[in-house]
Write a protein that holds these residues in place. Structure first.
Motif, short mmCIF file in Angstrom:
data_model
loop_
_atom_site.label_atom_id
_atom_site.label_comp_id
_atom_site.label_asym_id
_atom_site.label_seq_id
_atom_site.Cartn_x
_atom_site.Cartn_y
_atom_site.Cartn_z
N ARG A 177 -1.36 6.74 -7.84
CA ARG A 177 -0.22 6.88 -6.92
C ARG A 177 -0.70 6.91 -5.47
N LYS A 178 -1.77 7.64 -5.21
CA LYS A 178 -2.30 7.73 -3.84
C LYS A 178 -2.81 6.37 -3.36
N GLU A 204 -1.72 3.42 -4.39
CA GLU A 204 -0.54 2.59 -4.15
C GLU A 204 0.06 2.90 -2.78
N GLU A 205 0.14 4.18 -2.44
CA GLU A 205 0.68 4.59 -1.14
C GLU A 205 -0.19 4.06 0.00
N ALA A 206 -1.51 4.17 -0.13
CA ALA A 206 -2.42 3.68 0.89
C ALA A 206 -2.29 2.16 1.05
N LYS A 247 0.35 0.36 0.45
CA LYS A 247 1.64 0.06 1.08
C LYS A 247 1.54 0.25 2.58
N ILE A 248 0.85 1.30 3.03
CA ILE A 248 0.70 1.55 4.46
C ILE A 248 -0.06 0.39 5.10
#
Length: 47
Positions: free
Chosen positions: A9-10, A12-14, A16-17
């Motif tokens: 999850r982390k 994926e978030e990175a 996306k940023i």
């Protein structure tokens, strides 16, 4: 300790940023990185 699902999850978030950056932001960060690298090499050579 982080489990695999939380790490995924982390990441994926990175991602996306990073994907939301514009070309101008990439160019600015590339310029800053190259300038910092050149200054560090220049400083090391002149020590």
């Amino acid at each position: 300790m982080m489990d695999t699902a939380e790490a995924y999850r982390k990441m994926e978030e990175a991602n996306k940023i990073i994907q939301d950056f514009s070309i101008g932001q990439y160019a600015l960060y590339l310029f800053a990185f190259l300038l910092e690298t050149a200054l560090c090499f220049w400083w090391a050579v002149n020590m």
